[in-house]
Design a protein around this motif. Structure first.
Motif, PDB file in Angstrom:
ATOM      1  N   GLY A 112      26.729 -23.951  24.908  1.00  0.00           N
ATOM      2  CA  GLY A 112      25.438 -23.421  24.483  1.00  0.00           C
ATOM      3  C   GLY A 112      25.557 -22.073  23.784  1.00  0.00           C
ATOM      4  N   ILE A 113      26.596 -21.906  22.999  1.00  0.00           N
ATOM      5  CA  ILE A 113      26.853 -20.632  22.319  1.00  0.00           C
ATOM      6  C   ILE A 113      25.832 -20.450  21.194  1.00  0.00           C
ATOM      7  N   ARG A 114      25.201 -19.275  21.199  1.00  0.00           N
ATOM      8  CA  ARG A 114      24.189 -18.987  20.174  1.00  0.00           C
ATOM      9  C   ARG A 114      24.445 -17.628  19.553  1.00  0.00           C
ATOM     10  N   LEU A 115      24.363 -17.592  18.238  1.00  0.00           N
ATOM     11  CA  LEU A 115      24.375 -16.317  17.525  1.00  0.00           C
ATOM     12  C   LEU A 115      22.938 -15.814  17.526  1.00  0.00           C
ATOM     13  N   GLU A 116      22.677 -14.800  18.340  1.00  0.00           N
ATOM     14  CA  GLU A 116      21.313 -14.296  18.511  1.00  0.00           C
ATOM     15  C   GLU A 116      20.925 -13.322  17.403  1.00  0.00           C
ATOM     16  N   ASN A 117      21.911 -12.566  16.938  1.00  0.00           N
ATOM     17  CA  ASN A 117      21.614 -11.575  15.900  1.00  0.00           C
ATOM     18  C   ASN A 117      22.894 -11.243  15.144  1.00  0.00           C
ATOM     19  N   CYS A 118      22.753 -11.101  13.849  1.00  0.00           N
ATOM     20  CA  CYS A 118      23.885 -10.722  13.003  1.00  0.00           C
ATOM     21  C   CYS A 118      23.418  -9.599  12.093  1.00  0.00           C
ATOM     22  N   GLY A 119      23.650  -8.384  12.528  1.00  0.00           N
ATOM     23  CA  GLY A 119      23.287  -7.239  11.714  1.00  0.00           C
ATOM     24  C   GLY A 119      22.068  -6.504  12.228  1.00  0.00           C
ATOM     25  N   LEU A 120      22.095  -5.226  12.008  1.00  0.00           N
ATOM     26  CA  LEU A 120      20.990  -4.333  12.340  1.00  0.00           C
ATOM     27  C   LEU A 120      20.684  -3.578  11.062  1.00  0.00           C
ATOM     28  N   THR A 121      19.437  -3.545  10.653  1.00  0.00           N
ATOM     29  CA  THR A 121      19.105  -3.016   9.340  1.00  0.00           C
ATOM     30  C   THR A 121      18.079  -1.889   9.420  1.00  0.00           C
ATOM     31  N   THR A 122      18.072  -1.065   8.389  1.00  0.00           N
ATOM     32  CA  THR A 122      17.103   0.026   8.285  1.00  0.00           C
ATOM     33  C   THR A 122      15.756  -0.453   7.749  1.00  0.00           C
ATOM     34  N   VAL A 123      15.689  -1.660   7.255  1.00  0.00           N
ATOM     35  CA  VAL A 123      14.450  -2.168   6.677  1.00  0.00           C
ATOM     36  C   VAL A 123      13.373  -2.267   7.760  1.00  0.00           C
ATOM     37  N   LEU A 172      25.108  12.564   3.727  1.00  0.00           N
ATOM     38  CA  LEU A 172      24.976  11.160   4.137  1.00  0.00           C
ATOM     39  C   LEU A 172      23.749  10.973   5.030  1.00  0.00           C
ATOM     40  N   GLU A 173      23.572  11.911   5.954  1.00  0.00           N
ATOM     41  CA  GLU A 173      22.423  11.823   6.856  1.00  0.00           C
ATOM     42  C   GLU A 173      21.105  11.890   6.078  1.00  0.00           C
ATOM     43  N   GLN A 174      21.033  12.785   5.089  1.00  0.00           N
ATOM     44  CA  GLN A 174      19.818  12.887   4.267  1.00  0.00           C
ATOM     45  C   GLN A 174      19.590  11.612   3.465  1.00  0.00           C
ATOM     46  N   ARG A 175      20.638  11.124   2.829  1.00  0.00           N
ATOM     47  CA  ARG A 175      20.517   9.906   2.014  1.00  0.00           C
ATOM     48  C   ARG A 175      20.105   8.706   2.864  1.00  0.00           C
ATOM     49  N   PHE A 176      20.560   8.691   4.106  1.00  0.00           N
ATOM     50  CA  PHE A 176      20.236   7.604   5.026  1.00  0.00           C
ATOM     51  C   PHE A 176      18.731   7.505   5.259  1.00  0.00           C
ATOM     52  N   GLN A 177      18.019   8.622   5.135  1.00  0.00           N
ATOM     53  CA  GLN A 177      16.573   8.649   5.364  1.00  0.00           C
ATOM     54  C   GLN A 177      15.757   8.358   4.106  1.00  0.00           C
ATOM     55  N   ASP A 178      16.405   8.241   2.948  1.00  0.00           N
ATOM     56  CA  ASP A 178      15.664   7.941   1.717  1.00  0.00           C
ATOM     57  C   ASP A 178      14.929   6.611   1.834  1.00  0.00           C
ATOM     58  N   ASP A 179      13.710   6.564   1.312  1.00  0.00           N
ATOM     59  CA  ASP A 179      12.903   5.345   1.371  1.00  0.00           C
ATOM     60  C   ASP A 179      13.574   4.161   0.681  1.00  0.00           C
ATOM     61  N   ASP A 180      14.304   4.443  -0.385  1.00  0.00           N
ATOM     62  CA  ASP A 180      14.916   3.345  -1.135  1.00  0.00           C
ATOM     63  C   ASP A 180      16.333   3.018  -0.673  1.00  0.00           C
TER      64      ASP A 180
END
Length: 194
Positions: A112-123, A172-180
């Motif tokens: 019963g192996i399940r891939l529950e999630n693949c990736g975590l996103t900023t979207v 990098l931290e600042q760019r990470f917060q950019d909306d785009d």
């Protein structure tokens, strides 16, 4: 809580002793988070733990696969360079272990192996969640690079990476917060049954 070395020869005996001391027959849930990437033999641990699950018990495995990482825009390649630094550091573990988990679980007899999630996103996440995600992935690298410089003084590339990373971290931290800006982190989450 009980502490133990999962790669130690007598780890199975340690688990059995803890279970006896706490009068536990078997476990309903075993949760392994960000551990397999640091082991010499993840398969061996998964196989060892399976008998300790009760019938219908669930194994939860979360690990990393930097092959699923994506940063855009990244015109100067700074985010890509950070990912490559992680894969070279022996303190960061095997950064592509997530892709192996299904096979290891299958070979270890899980069903019963399940891939529950693949990736975590900023979207779609908030400012605070982006900040937490940035710290989770990027903050440990500075300390890892310091350790690599000490462990491998002859390899000047670690010193160069450390100097570079110190210089670009705030940017990098600042760019990470950019909306785009879009970032996807290769956290992989599986569940499996006995």
């Amino acid at each position: 809580f009980a502490e133990g070395d999962v790669e130690e020869e007598g780890f199975s005996d340690q688990i059995q002793q803890v279970m006896e001391d706490m009068e536990i027959e078997s476990f309903n849930v075993i949760n392994i988070s960000m551990l397999l990437l640091h082991l010499k033999s993840p398969y061996k641990l998964l196989k060892l733990l399976r008998p300790f699950l009760c019938r219908g018990g669930v194994m939860i495995v979360k690990d990393i696969d930097d092959g699923f990482n994506l940063a855009y825009p990244d015109e100067d390649g700074a985010f890509a360079r950070v990912v490559s630094i992680c894969s070279r550091n022996d303190t960061s573990g095997y950064r592509y272990s997530g892709r192996q988990i299904y096979t290891f679980l299958k070979r270890s007899g899980y069903k019963g192996i399940r891939l529950e999630n693949c990736g975590l996103t900023t979207v779609g996440i908030s400012y605070e969640e982006r900040e937490a995600l940035f710290v989770t992935y990027f903050s440990f690298i500075l300390e890892d690079l310091r350790l690599m410089v000490k462990r491998h003084p002859q390899d000047k590339s670690f010193e160069e990476d450390l100097d570079w990373y110190r210089g670009v971290y705030d940017d990098l931290e600042q760019r990470f917060q950019d909306d785009d800006f879009f970032f996807s982190l290769g956290f992989i989450l599986y569940t499996a049954e006995k």
